[in-house]
Write an enzyme that holds these catalytic residues in place. Structure first.
Site, PDB file in Angstrom:
ATOM      1  N   GLY A  11     -19.996  92.074 -83.297  1.00 53.01           N
ATOM      2  CA  GLY A  11     -20.675  93.380 -82.626  1.00 53.01           C
ATOM      3  C   GLY A  11     -19.802  93.784 -81.716  1.00 53.01           C
ATOM      4  O   GLY A  11     -18.540  93.917 -81.685  1.00 53.01           O
ATOM      5  N   HIS A  12     -20.211  94.396 -80.427  1.00 58.87           N
ATOM      6  CA  HIS A  12     -19.673  94.921 -79.408  1.00 58.87           C
ATOM      7  C   HIS A  12     -18.376  94.231 -78.550  1.00 58.87           C
ATOM      8  O   HIS A  12     -17.414  94.787 -78.507  1.00 58.87           O
ATOM      9  CB  HIS A  12     -20.637  95.513 -78.418  1.00 58.87           C
ATOM     10  CG  HIS A  12     -20.032  96.428 -77.365  1.00 58.87           C
ATOM     11  ND1 HIS A  12     -19.642  97.581 -77.703  1.00 58.87           N
ATOM     12  CD2 HIS A  12     -20.077  96.316 -76.180  1.00 58.87           C
ATOM     13  CE1 HIS A  12     -19.246  98.482 -76.741  1.00 58.87           C
ATOM     14  NE2 HIS A  12     -19.719  97.553 -75.554  1.00 58.87           N
TER      15      HIS A  12
END
Length: 328
Positions: free
Chosen positions: A302-303
């Site tokens: 993810g981020h």
């Protein structure tokens, strides 16, 4: 003891202990090459007075080597680079400051300092001048991207290469999750401002770290807990809400930034969590539109990709820097 005081005390102890080590080394008649290398690889925790902002930063590596400037994003600090710094510092001089309003940087309150991305960039620009940097490679993430982009546009001759880890530069990279923020841009009412406060809650910040990761259990809980404790403080929360509103200025400057890419063709590596719910993959792919040799690599995370794919991303960054940055 508050979180900020606890963190400051921990960093002070680290500085003192590293200082004793340097005194011992200086007292020796000769310092072996291995000892010198070990000293350079030690991470130091320092402050630099930049006008009315006392900027906290992490530093490691031989200052005679090319410099890499690491710029963090929301809601974190230079702490996010704690594990990457030792990897890069083996061959590079690494600096990772905390942006005003984040981490341990001591910043003036609202009204005495304008919390805009333009001003954050001005402070970091002045920080590089205080430290005497002539050139540097940029690594940008999240909020660090618009800060770094401004440095590159303003001083293209200083930027030797760019690593973007989920650092957006195109409207294609903005996910649907930006809708409440865009609503605030269009109508900066108190109601729309208050609606964004939930982004500062522990649950929301925890989700930023864990969303898109195949195994959320590998995310260290102190990451999101420390971030939430800092940005959730009443005075800091107001700063963060100001920055949410000002983010529109970053989107507005995208055409200018993309012109910089086309004109100067900087070496760029994009290392991107492909499951990022904030800055989505089309934003990474878009670099190829303006940069002939953009190197875009996706990872199944993810981020906060460094929290899950540190070794692979670290190796990729080293390979990229070794290939593009001229050494003395």
């Amino acid at each position: 003891m508050s979180l900020n005081k606890l963190l400051a005390a921990m960093c002070a102890c680290a500085v003192i202990s590293s200082g004793f080590g340097m005194m011992t080394a200086n007292a020796a008649p000769e310092i072996s090459m291995n000892a010198k290398i070990a000293a350079f690889n030690q991470v130091h925790y320092r402050y630099a007075q930049v006008k009315d902002v006392n900027v906290f930063y992490r530093e490691a590596g031989d200052p005679s080597n090319p410099t890499v400037l690491l710029l963090h994003g929301f809601p974190t600090s230079s702490f996010m680079y704690r594990n990457l710094i030792p990897i890069l510092s083996k061959r590079y001089h690494v600096l990772a400051p905390d942006l005003p309003g984040f981490g341990l940087t001591e910043s003036p309150p609202q009204g005495q300092y304008t919390y805009s991305f333009e001003n954050l960039s001005n402070t970091i620009d002045q920080f590089t001048q205080v430290l005497g940097l002539k050139t540097y490679a940029l690594q940008v993430f999240d909020y660090g991207a618009p800060v770094g982009w401004r440095l590159a546009v303003k001083h293209p001759e200083r930027v030797t290469a760019i690593v973007s880890q989920n650092g957006n530069a195109y409207v294609e990279g903005l996910s649907d999750g930006w809708a409440p923020v865009k609503k605030y841009w269009e109508d900066p009412s108190q109601a729309n401002r208050d609606a964004l406060r939930a982004v500062l809650d522990v649950a929301a910040i925890k989700d930023q770290y864990q969303h898109g990761t195949p195994d959320p259990s590998v995310i260290a809980p102190e990451t999101y807990l420390m971030d939430a404790a800092h940005v959730g403080q009443p005075a800091n929360a107001q700063i963060q809400l100001d920055l949410f509103r000002d983010y529109k200025a970053n989107v507005d400057m995208y055409p200018q930034l993309q012109q910089y890419f086309r004109d100067h063709q900087p070496h760029l590596l994009a290392v991107w969590g492909k499951n990022d719910a904030i800055f989505i993959p089309p934003g990474a792919e878009a670099f190829k539109r303006d940069l002939k040799h953009a190197d875009v690599r996706f990872f199944d995370t993810g981020h906060f990709a460094l929290e899950t794919h540190l070794d692979q991303i670290g190796a990729d960054i080293l390979e990229f820097l070794d290939r593009t940055v001229k050494r003395n």
